[in-house]
Design an enzyme around this catalytic site. Sequence first.
Site, mmCIF file in Angstrom:
data_model
loop_
_atom_site.group_PDB
_atom_site.id
_atom_site.type_symbol
_atom_site.label_atom_id
_atom_site.label_comp_id
_atom_site.label_asym_id
_atom_site.label_seq_id
_atom_site.Cartn_x
_atom_site.Cartn_y
_atom_site.Cartn_z
ATOM 1 N N SER A 65 -3.031 -13.316 -23.619
ATOM 2 C CA SER A 65 -3.952 -14.324 -24.136
ATOM 3 C C SER A 65 -4.878 -14.816 -23.022
ATOM 4 O O SER A 65 -5.531 -14.007 -22.370
ATOM 5 C CB SER A 65 -3.154 -15.467 -24.770
ATOM 6 O OG SER A 65 -3.975 -16.259 -25.604
ATOM 7 N N TRP A 122 -8.508 -12.811 -35.281
ATOM 8 C CA TRP A 122 -9.375 -13.448 -34.291
ATOM 9 C C TRP A 122 -9.332 -12.724 -32.952
ATOM 10 O O TRP A 122 -10.297 -12.740 -32.202
ATOM 11 C CB TRP A 122 -8.964 -14.911 -34.102
ATOM 12 C CG TRP A 122 -7.570 -15.088 -33.567
ATOM 13 C CD1 TRP A 122 -6.413 -15.137 -34.293
ATOM 14 C CD2 TRP A 122 -7.182 -15.218 -32.206
ATOM 15 N NE1 TRP A 122 -5.323 -15.284 -33.467
ATOM 16 C CE2 TRP A 122 -5.763 -15.339 -32.179
ATOM 17 C CE3 TRP A 122 -7.886 -15.247 -30.997
ATOM 18 C CZ2 TRP A 122 -5.050 -15.490 -31.000
ATOM 19 C CZ3 TRP A 122 -7.174 -15.389 -29.827
ATOM 20 C CH2 TRP A 122 -5.771 -15.515 -29.825
ATOM 21 N N HIS A 146 1.445 -12.439 -31.320
ATOM 22 C CA HIS A 146 0.750 -12.749 -30.069
ATOM 23 C C HIS A 146 1.729 -12.665 -28.896
ATOM 24 O O HIS A 146 2.191 -13.669 -28.350
ATOM 25 C CB HIS A 146 0.133 -14.136 -30.177
ATOM 26 C CG HIS A 146 -0.982 -14.382 -29.214
ATOM 27 N ND1 HIS A 146 -2.044 -13.514 -29.057
ATOM 28 C CD2 HIS A 146 -1.218 -15.417 -28.361
ATOM 29 C CE1 HIS A 146 -2.878 -13.997 -28.147
ATOM 30 N NE2 HIS A 146 -2.396 -15.146 -27.703
#
Length: 229
Positions: free
Chosen positions: A58, A156, A207
Amino acid sequence: MVLSLREGIIGLVNKGQPRKLDDWGTLRAWAWGASRALDYFETDPDVDEDRVGIEGLSRYGKAAIVTYAYDPRFAIGFIGSSGAGGTKILRREYGEQVENLASSAEYHWFAPNFIKYAGPLTPNDLLRVDAHQLIAMAAPRPVFISSGDPEVEGKWIDAKGMFLSNVHAAPVYKLLGKNGMGTTEYPTDHKALLEGDIAFREHRGGHTVVPNWPYFIEFACKYFTNKEK
């Protein structure tokens, strides 16, 4: 956050003053910190400084690719779901956009000059500059780009946008005698692309990079197994 940008290495260099337009953001400051850690590893006889890699997920995936691009001493990169501001093509109108990066939650990651591409300028005003050049700057060293399943992680992150950065970085690897992924077609069924010096896999999870660690280790073994110090 304004206060913290006047502290740490950014504040030290700026003597506590506001950043200038081309001054570091947090990503570059984190990359500086990673390089200082490698400075230490080079002095430690128990560490093989020629086999040190950089990994992040991330926002830390963004910092990891910045580190890897700017410090050639890192031998391999494992970049997880870095998205926009990392390895995702910024011009691609899908997933997170530059406008998201310019928000109050994320603007500090970048140099202030970057914010103008959320308005009045757009990513198209970056001319030929885009995320693939961060990967190209890492050439000819190996890099593994990791993503989760869009239906689980979220669209996203734009896994395909990160894949396309690999595609567009491949000519630089070829110029330096290395290989890209060997395909320009996005892989289906979570197939791992490990044959070249740029690797990619979309895992089935969210994630995280955890499901891709076995594939990254397989990829890294091509470069480090039986390598003499």
